[in-house]
Design an enzyme around this catalytic site. Sequence first.
Site: not given
Lengths: 356, 356
Positions: B33, B42, B156
Amino acid sequence: MSNQPLKNDLLLRALLREPTSRTPVWVMRQAGRYLPEYRELRARAGSFINLMSTPELACEVTLQPVKRFPLDAAILFSDILTIPAAMGLGLHFVEGEGPNFEHPVRDAAAVGKLGVPDPDMELRYVLDAVRLIRAELAGRVPLIGFAGSPWTLACYMVEGGASKEFARIKGMLYAEPACLHQLLELLTRSIILYLNAQIAAGAQAVMLFDTWGGVLTGSAYREFSLRYMQAVISQLQRESQGRKVPVILFTKGGSVWLESMAESGADALGIDWTLELGDARRRVNGKVALQGNMDPAALFASPERIREEVQNVLHSYGKGAGHVFNLGHGITPGVKPEHAAAMIAAVHELSPAFHK
Amino acid sequence: MSNQPLKNDLLLRALLREPTSRTPVWVMRQAGRYLPEYRELRARAGSFINLMSTPELACEVTLQPVKRFPLDAAILFSDILTIPAAMGLGLHFVEGEGPNFEHPVRDAAAVGKLGVPDPDMELRYVLDAVRLIRAELAGRVPLIGFAGSPWTLACYMVEGGASKEFARIKGMLYAEPACLHQLLELLTRSIILYLNAQIAAGAQAVMLFDTWGGVLTGSAYREFSLRYMQAVISQLQRESQGRKVPVILFTKGGSVWLESMAESGADALGIDWTLELGDARRRVNGKVALQGNMDPAALFASPERIREEVQNVLHSYGKGAGHVFNLGHGITPGVKPEHAAAMIAAVHELSPAFHK
């Protein structure tokens, strides 16, 4: 301040590494969301800010866990952000997001406008709570006062709230260190006045919470956090009613710098659960007492399993003085009160063997 | 797989503690990013999942930083949750919240239903990306493959997404350890197949990301995280095209257990910024190479200050082989690309002095 003699001084003795018959126990965040009586009072109070800033309510919350469990200390129910709030930053709490400031401090101009709060004025509600709690406790157990560390308060003030990456304050640390030092010095002076006022009002031990010291590099930790905590500790009024007022220092995630923390002037170090207490004890080499460090998540297990974990922690510290049993971090809101009870009972039952 | 000879083998040599003329450098999350070309791609891809699961796009993202900066390695652009996604847990990304699973794994019944994914089937898109990247790199720098550690994937899967307190998986750890071990064994087998498939497709080094090992106690870390990473490492295909494939292990927040990690079979350990590299080097005592560890937040400072920090990190490691320069954690999205460039240039300029 209450003049009733202290009936249970296990905590004060253990923090000063004096012999005790068993290991004292209290729980970080013991007054809080895992207790139904807290949730009820919180709902009645309307807001968290109202709850913590009304002395009678703060007193009631502080006493709730002490009434329910055979704990060896009460800790003042308050917030670590009372000082920045008293500086006029506009503290408010957003549900599910934690604390936020309307007026974060992001440059030298904003730092220059800040003043040191007078505890007897802007923080009087905290001192009133301390006096009330002491009267209500009537010497049953000692009361622990506390403050956030200079670095930790600065984190919230610069970021404007909780943060994950601390980009703003670390940006300041690397790009404008003089500005950050100015802020930390101001906070240090404020914390000294605040903790001394808590001690004068009746706090019998004090704890510095360095919640965010662990996000620093080793050299930045020494320069921007530890150094200011040392300055705070060196200027505290360390006696009250003829007894020494012990100081506990807790840097979350700071296990890697334990040797430096042991030189801070604190009597005891809070240890998070990542380090084995026996290793921590060897590393501090008799210089300080240790407080901790059961994994808070172990309280999700069965009472039998909790008892095993208590034994593991006691065994890891080993025989002799200087251990205060606690979790390695605050108790988790979803924990059943019976599980906290099981932990506390296990400390009462199992710890005398380590003090023979 | 591309058969072009490797033109820059600094990374592979440094990871194996062989002498090099300077310190190699790459950046965790170097493809991402903070780069405008990433944000553009993206946006064109529509979703993160589309970006990472389309081999041509994953290849393009992987190459972006290598085209822009003189880096010594490319790292596969992918996600650490590809394995649980391939197990059918329904991975999706909520903007601002990170990854979530539609079907979290919370009991023995759910664990019992899981199977080991076949990399050539369910994870073929990753292997296709590896092959494409190797062809496009044409031997310019080596390609690093990676996977999440068994414990991190389990976090997760059990929590259903990112977590702060890990109450569910730690509840399982303390209350139903056998169930958790079953899940970790299944993940270990899956990761071995997955990383070996990446190596067969062209990965020239591999890294295990143990993002959440640091939330454990010392004994739980050894039992529930390190032990399974050791099992993974011991069963990797460690040679490709006649060269050894080095393994890097990174436990975020694991500095306290460095000595144990050095015995894991990994060639190199990733070090976060809380530990001084010189201390880390003394503690691992020549057993492994070290990768790291500049504070990612230092990239918010000026290029001159960044250069100083690079010098501090190089100096802390000291002279000799076995250091791969990197940040102590992933690069922060808000960093200016010119600041990353300043760091990389400083490593090129300043590090040769440490290799004479």
